[in-house]
Scaffold this motif. Structure first.
Motif, short mmCIF file in Angstrom:
data_model
loop_
_atom_site.label_atom_id
_atom_site.label_comp_id
_atom_site.label_asym_id
_atom_site.label_seq_id
_atom_site.Cartn_x
_atom_site.Cartn_y
_atom_site.Cartn_z
N PRO A 22 3.86 17.11 -7.90
CA PRO A 22 5.10 17.35 -8.66
C PRO A 22 6.14 16.33 -8.23
N GLN A 23 6.70 15.63 -9.21
CA GLN A 23 7.57 14.51 -8.91
C GLN A 23 8.83 14.90 -8.15
N ASN A 24 9.25 16.12 -8.25
CA ASN A 24 10.48 16.52 -7.56
C ASN A 24 10.20 17.44 -6.39
N ASN A 25 8.98 17.39 -5.85
CA ASN A 25 8.60 18.34 -4.83
C ASN A 25 8.15 17.66 -3.53
N PHE A 26 8.68 16.47 -3.23
CA PHE A 26 8.37 15.88 -1.94
C PHE A 26 9.58 15.12 -1.41
N THR A 27 9.57 14.92 -0.10
CA THR A 27 10.74 14.34 0.53
C THR A 27 10.52 12.94 1.08
N ARG A 28 9.28 12.59 1.39
CA ARG A 28 8.98 11.26 1.92
C ARG A 28 7.60 10.82 1.48
N MET A 29 7.45 9.48 1.40
CA MET A 29 6.16 8.90 1.08
C MET A 29 5.92 7.74 2.05
N LEU A 30 4.71 7.67 2.60
CA LEU A 30 4.34 6.62 3.52
C LEU A 30 3.12 5.89 2.96
N LEU A 31 3.25 4.59 2.71
CA LEU A 31 2.15 3.76 2.22
C LEU A 31 1.65 2.94 3.40
N LEU A 85 -5.33 1.15 0.77
CA LEU A 85 -4.09 1.86 1.09
C LEU A 85 -4.36 3.33 1.33
N THR A 86 -3.59 3.90 2.23
CA THR A 86 -3.57 5.34 2.42
C THR A 86 -2.15 5.79 2.11
N VAL A 87 -2.01 6.83 1.28
CA VAL A 87 -0.70 7.35 0.89
C VAL A 87 -0.55 8.72 1.52
N ILE A 99 -2.68 13.64 1.38
CA ILE A 99 -3.17 12.31 1.71
C ILE A 99 -4.07 11.83 0.59
N THR A 100 -3.83 10.61 0.12
CA THR A 100 -4.64 9.99 -0.91
C THR A 100 -5.07 8.62 -0.42
N ASN A 101 -6.36 8.34 -0.51
CA ASN A 101 -6.87 7.01 -0.16
C ASN A 101 -7.05 6.23 -1.45
N ILE A 102 -6.44 5.07 -1.53
CA ILE A 102 -6.54 4.20 -2.70
C ILE A 102 -7.69 3.22 -2.43
N THR A 103 -8.72 3.25 -3.29
CA THR A 103 -9.92 2.45 -3.04
C THR A 103 -10.25 1.51 -4.20
N THR A 104 -9.29 1.28 -5.08
CA THR A 104 -9.51 0.41 -6.23
C THR A 104 -8.21 -0.27 -6.60
N SER A 105 -8.30 -1.30 -7.43
CA SER A 105 -7.07 -1.96 -7.88
C SER A 105 -6.53 -1.35 -9.17
N THR A 106 -7.23 -0.34 -9.71
CA THR A 106 -6.75 0.37 -10.90
C THR A 106 -5.58 1.27 -10.50
N ALA A 107 -4.59 1.39 -11.37
CA ALA A 107 -3.45 2.27 -11.08
C ALA A 107 -3.95 3.70 -10.85
N THR A 108 -3.47 4.30 -9.78
CA THR A 108 -3.86 5.66 -9.40
C THR A 108 -2.69 6.59 -9.64
N ARG A 109 -2.92 7.66 -10.40
CA ARG A 109 -1.88 8.67 -10.62
C ARG A 109 -1.81 9.54 -9.39
N LEU A 110 -0.65 9.60 -8.78
CA LEU A 110 -0.46 10.47 -7.63
C LEU A 110 -0.08 11.84 -8.16
#
Length: 106
Positions: free
Chosen positions: A22-31, A100-102, A8-19
């Motif tokens: 590992p790019q190939n190690n997840f199956t779903r993303m919920l924004l 946003l919460t990711v 879980i990542t909380n986005i608290t700014t308008s700056t781009a956030t690096r998630l």
């Protein structure tokens, strides 16, 4: 019964956030928009070898509006784009406070 790990990542700014997953190690993303008003978002991958001057962005979501209190799910078909481990995944909210919460399912 399948068991999954969640990040879980909380986005608290308008700056781009690096998630930082590992790019190939997840199956779903919920924004999830945690604000009462709509939030516009960008989700993209970028090759760090080309950053910062000539980095090429590959948009998955480009200026997509998520209504207040709503969620947007990206399923397995959408995340197959991230299979290149040399690219990094970024999320940017156009809201000054992020709002946003990711949730990423591994």
């Amino acid at each position: 019964m399948d068991t999954y790990q969640y990040e879980i990542t909380n986005i608290t700014t308008s700056t781009a956030t690096r998630l930082a997953y590992p790019q190939n190690n997840f199956t779903r993303m919920l924004l999830t928009n945690t604000l009462g008003a709509a939030v516009q978002v960008d989700l993209y991958v970028e090759d760090p070898a080309l950053m910062p001057s000539a980095g090429q962005k590959y948009f998955i979501l480009n200026q997509v509006v998520i209504p207040g209190g709503a969620s947007l799910e990206i399923g397995e078909d959408g995340v197959t784009y991230f299979e290149n481990n040399h690219r990094e995944l970024f999320l940017r909210s156009m809201s000054p406070t992020g709002d946003l919460t990711v949730l990423i399912r591994k």
